[in-house]
Design an enzyme around this catalytic site. Structure first.
Site, mmCIF file in Angstrom:
data_model
loop_
_atom_site.group_PDB
_atom_site.id
_atom_site.type_symbol
_atom_site.label_atom_id
_atom_site.label_comp_id
_atom_site.label_asym_id
_atom_site.label_seq_id
_atom_site.Cartn_x
_atom_site.Cartn_y
_atom_site.Cartn_z
ATOM 1 N N ARG A 171 0.863 -1.176 0.000
ATOM 2 C CA ARG A 171 0.000 0.000 0.000
ATOM 3 C C ARG A 171 0.900 1.225 0.000
ATOM 4 O O ARG A 171 2.009 1.192 0.577
ATOM 5 C CB ARG A 171 -0.890 0.028 1.255
ATOM 6 C CG ARG A 171 -2.067 -0.934 1.227
ATOM 7 C CD ARG A 171 -3.112 -0.517 0.205
ATOM 8 N NE ARG A 171 -4.271 -1.401 0.161
ATOM 9 C CZ ARG A 171 -4.413 -2.417 -0.682
ATOM 10 N NH1 ARG A 171 -3.455 -2.697 -1.553
ATOM 11 N NH2 ARG A 171 -5.509 -3.145 -0.688
ATOM 12 N N GLU B 286 -3.906 7.556 -3.965
ATOM 13 C CA GLU B 286 -4.398 7.069 -5.267
ATOM 14 C C GLU B 286 -5.764 7.650 -5.592
ATOM 15 O O GLU B 286 -6.586 7.800 -4.682
ATOM 16 C CB GLU B 286 -4.482 5.541 -5.230
ATOM 17 C CG GLU B 286 -3.128 4.892 -5.087
ATOM 18 C CD GLU B 286 -3.212 3.371 -4.949
ATOM 19 O OE1 GLU B 286 -4.297 2.786 -5.174
ATOM 20 O OE2 GLU B 286 -2.194 2.779 -4.595
ATOM 21 N N HIS C 42 -1.829 0.745 -9.817
ATOM 22 C CA HIS C 42 -2.411 -0.268 -8.923
ATOM 23 C C HIS C 42 -3.083 -1.401 -9.717
ATOM 24 O O HIS C 42 -4.314 -1.525 -9.716
ATOM 25 C CB HIS C 42 -3.419 0.382 -7.952
ATOM 26 C CG HIS C 42 -3.680 -0.476 -6.742
ATOM 27 N ND1 HIS C 42 -4.041 0.039 -5.528
ATOM 28 C CD2 HIS C 42 -3.638 -1.823 -6.564
ATOM 29 C CE1 HIS C 42 -4.206 -0.943 -4.657
ATOM 30 N NE2 HIS C 42 -3.962 -2.090 -5.268
ATOM 31 N N ASP D 251 3.523 0.092 -7.520
ATOM 32 C CA ASP D 251 2.162 -0.217 -7.986
ATOM 33 C C ASP D 251 1.129 0.512 -7.141
ATOM 34 O O ASP D 251 -0.054 0.505 -7.484
ATOM 35 C CB ASP D 251 1.933 -1.736 -7.879
ATOM 36 C CG ASP D 251 0.586 -2.168 -8.445
ATOM 37 O OD1 ASP D 251 0.233 -1.683 -9.546
ATOM 38 O OD2 ASP D 251 -0.111 -2.967 -7.802
ATOM 39 N N GLY E 143 -1.764 -4.802 -9.707
ATOM 40 C CA GLY E 143 -1.149 -6.085 -9.337
ATOM 41 C C GLY E 143 -2.034 -7.296 -9.586
ATOM 42 O O GLY E 143 -1.569 -8.343 -10.027
HETATM 43 P P1 NAP Z 1 -1.048 -11.724 4.670
HETATM 44 O O1 NAP Z 1 -1.064 -13.158 4.246
HETATM 45 O O2 NAP Z 1 -1.896 -11.284 5.790
HETATM 46 O O3 NAP Z 1 0.479 -11.344 4.958
HETATM 47 C C1 NAP Z 1 0.846 -10.135 5.531
HETATM 48 C C2 NAP Z 1 2.325 -10.194 5.898
HETATM 49 O O4 NAP Z 1 2.689 -8.908 6.415
HETATM 50 C C3 NAP Z 1 2.647 -11.199 6.980
HETATM 51 O O5 NAP Z 1 3.920 -11.752 6.731
HETATM 52 C C4 NAP Z 1 2.675 -10.358 8.244
HETATM 53 O O6 NAP Z 1 3.475 -10.994 9.226
HETATM 54 C C5 NAP Z 1 3.306 -9.082 7.695
HETATM 55 N N1 NAP Z 1 3.015 -7.911 8.520
HETATM 56 C C6 NAP Z 1 1.797 -7.467 8.902
HETATM 57 N N2 NAP Z 1 1.928 -6.367 9.671
HETATM 58 C C7 NAP Z 1 3.254 -6.124 9.773
HETATM 59 C C8 NAP Z 1 4.018 -5.148 10.442
HETATM 60 N N3 NAP Z 1 3.451 -4.186 11.185
HETATM 61 N N4 NAP Z 1 5.360 -5.190 10.326
HETATM 62 C C9 NAP Z 1 5.957 -6.140 9.592
HETATM 63 N N5 NAP Z 1 5.275 -7.112 8.938
HETATM 64 C C10 NAP Z 1 3.943 -7.105 9.017
HETATM 65 O O7 NAP Z 1 -1.458 -10.777 3.451
HETATM 66 P P2 NAP Z 1 -1.324 -11.053 1.882
HETATM 67 O O8 NAP Z 1 -2.505 -11.801 1.394
HETATM 68 O O9 NAP Z 1 0.038 -11.595 1.603
HETATM 69 O O10 NAP Z 1 -1.460 -9.536 1.339
HETATM 70 C C11 NAP Z 1 -0.588 -8.545 1.822
HETATM 71 C C12 NAP Z 1 -1.003 -7.172 1.332
HETATM 72 O O11 NAP Z 1 -0.636 -6.987 -0.023
HETATM 73 C C13 NAP Z 1 -2.493 -6.852 1.339
HETATM 74 O O12 NAP Z 1 -2.972 -6.532 2.634
HETATM 75 C C14 NAP Z 1 -2.576 -5.672 0.395
HETATM 76 O O13 NAP Z 1 -2.361 -4.463 1.090
HETATM 77 C C15 NAP Z 1 -1.396 -5.920 -0.562
HETATM 78 N N6 NAP Z 1 -1.867 -6.306 -1.905
HETATM 79 C C16 NAP Z 1 -1.642 -5.464 -2.959
HETATM 80 C C17 NAP Z 1 -2.064 -5.827 -4.219
HETATM 81 C C18 NAP Z 1 -1.822 -4.944 -5.399
HETATM 82 O O14 NAP Z 1 -2.592 -4.992 -6.338
HETATM 83 N N7 NAP Z 1 -0.752 -4.168 -5.400
HETATM 84 C C19 NAP Z 1 -2.746 -7.028 -4.438
HETATM 85 C C20 NAP Z 1 -2.961 -7.845 -3.348
HETATM 86 C C21 NAP Z 1 -2.504 -7.480 -2.086
HETATM 87 P P3 NAP Z 1 3.328 -10.671 10.791
HETATM 88 O O15 NAP Z 1 1.844 -10.624 11.088
HETATM 89 O O16 NAP Z 1 4.063 -11.797 11.446
HETATM 90 O O17 NAP Z 1 3.989 -9.358 11.005
HETATM 91 C C1 8YV Z 2 -7.260 -4.385 -5.311
HETATM 92 C C2 8YV Z 2 -5.448 -5.067 -3.932
HETATM 93 O O1 8YV Z 2 -8.134 -4.929 -4.426
HETATM 94 O O2 8YV Z 2 -6.295 -7.148 -3.180
HETATM 95 C C3 8YV Z 2 -5.775 -6.060 -2.876
HETATM 96 O O3 8YV Z 2 -5.479 -5.767 -1.717
HETATM 97 O O4 8YV Z 2 -4.768 -4.121 -3.703
HETATM 98 C C4 8YV Z 2 -5.981 -5.217 -5.294
HETATM 99 O O5 8YV Z 2 -6.189 -6.533 -5.669
HETATM 100 C C5 8YV Z 2 -7.893 -4.311 -6.631
HETATM 101 O O6 8YV Z 2 -7.178 -3.344 -7.329
HETATM 102 C C6 8YV Z 2 -9.349 -3.897 -6.567
HETATM 103 O O7 8YV Z 2 -9.510 -2.565 -6.217
#
Ligand code: NAP
Ligand code: 8YV
Length: 324
Positions: free
Chosen positions: A232, A261, A279, A256, A281
């Site tokens: 984010r 945004e 954005h 990304d 991904g």
């Molecule tokens: P997840 O399985 O919940 O993994 C989150 C990771 O972040 C865990 O390793 C967690 O470990 C770590 N974390 C959380 N809080 C933290 C902190 N304060 N300091 C350090 N590490 C921390 O989530 P995910 O499914 O992998 O998704 C992660 C994030 O990616 C989403 O929440 C979203 O914001 C982003 N995302 C972006 C896109 C895009 O389109 N760009 C798409 C999908 C997701 P600990 O809890 O042990 O700290």
């Molecule tokens: C957005 C994402 O949700 O899953 C997330 O956390 O950042 C993306 O997959 C997607 O762009 C829909 O707004």
């Protein structure tokens, strides 16, 4: 059954929106301003489907006395005031797991595009510079790098697996180590940044991760440093990043996600050493359709009394059915 009134904030794909229309009486924020919908239908609306672009804040939740469930299109749900929802017993759902590989593929693409300057080389060719100026200048390489992941969750693990397959060492920082992954855990982000030259952020947004990547962390990456942010915008101090890219404190960034945004600061747009993506991904027909269907399934399952499919950890389903 009567169609349950819901508020839809931000369109998904047409086929998914049609599924919502079939099952629910949908009040769309694309058709009318949200305050008008809240004023006219707030007393009746029982669910929200949101893309997460507008905030589902405490005021929106307070304006919906019959709200039962908020279904987020996306795994990250930092745009929802989960504490306010939880205080009212309102469920929040997201779309975990179904996008992991898509986002991991994209992240590797963005990493390579940033290191090898692929968008810049494309611009160079299209600008007609090749015949007159010769081949595109040589670039940095992934070959001699060490990659640190900020976050080793569902998506982080998929990214790590892909990067490791390029025969590049991978380390990670998260608050807790994961004994089930073969990568070394660094309990301190700054210490990780000192050990690596390439940092990929894939943690949730929100207060706990705000500006984790700050000027000090960027400086620790060093002048060969590459930052890729697919987490984010709030995770990175954007002003510090701009300064680091301008000064050569780090080499380049692939982004990304952004702090505000869809607005991206002119200072970032002006930088030739930043690869900027709006954005995207998870943005394929394949994955966005699966995500959208999961939004619909969460709502349908809830209103058919079977509970939510993918509730977030803060609002676990405790066995209550629809209408409780
Ligand atoms: P997840 O399985 O919940 O993994 C989150 C990771 O972040 C865990 O390793 C967690 O470990 C770590 N974390 C959380 N809080 C933290 C902190 N304060 N300091 C350090 N590490 C921390 O989530 P995910 O499914 O992998 O998704 C992660 C994030 O990616 C989403 O929440 C979203 O914001 C982003 N995302 C972006 C896109 C895009 O389109 N760009 C798409 C999908 C997701 P600990 O809890 O042990 O700290
Ligand atoms: C957005 C994402 O949700 O899953 C997330 O956390 O950042 C993306 O997959 C997607 O762009 C829909 O707004």
């Amino acid at each position: 059954m009567d169609r349950v009134p819901i508020l839809s904030m931000g369109e998904m794909m047409p086929a998914v929106d049609r599924r919502l229309e079939e099952r629910f009486l949908v009040h769309r924020s694309s058709a009318r301003p949200i305050p008008e919908i809240l004023a006219e239908h707030g007393q009746a609306i029982r669910a929200i489907a949101t893309r997460g672009r507008e905030r589902t804040d405490a005021a929106v939740i307070a304006a919906l006395p019959r709200l039962e469930i908020i279904a987020n299109f996306g795994v990250g749900y930092d745009s929802i005031d989960v504490a306010a929802a939880r205080a009212r017993g309102i469920l929040v759902t997201n779309t975990p797991r179904v996008l992991d590989d898509e986002v991991a593929d994209f992240t590797v693409g963005l990493l390579l595009a940033t290191i090898r300057q692929l968008p810049q080389a494309d611009r160079y060719l299209r600008a007609g510079r090749w015949p007159g100026e010769g081949p595109f200048p040589l670039t940095a390489t992934l070959r001699d790098r060490t990659v640190g992941l900020l976050g080793m969750g569902r998506i982080g693990e998929r990214i790590a697996r892909r990067i490791a397959a390029f025969d590049v060492p991978v380390l990670y920082h998260a608050r807790r180590p994961r004994p089930d992954v073969p990568y070394r855990h660094c309990p301190d982000l700054l210490a990780l940044a000192r050990e690596v030259d390439t940092l990929v952020a894939i943690v949730p947004g929100g207060a706990a991760t705000r500006h984790l990547v700050n000027a000090e962390v960027l400086s620790a990456l060093g002048p060969r440093g590459i930052l890729v942010n697919v987490a984010r915008g709030s995770v990175v101090d954007e002003a510090a990043l701009v300064a680091a890219l301008q000064a050569g404190t780090i080499l380049a960034a692939g982004l990304d996600v952004f702090a505000d945004e869809p607005r991206v600061p002119q200072a970032l747009l002006d930088l030739e050493n930043a690869v900027l993506i709006p954005h995207a991904g998870s943005g394929t027909h394949h994955t966005r359709t699966i995500m959208g269907n999961l939004v619909v399934e969460n709502l349908v399952s809830w209103f058919e009394g079977r509970g939510p499919v993918t509730p977030v950890p803060e609002t676990p389903w405790t066995g209550r059915g629809e209408g409780s």
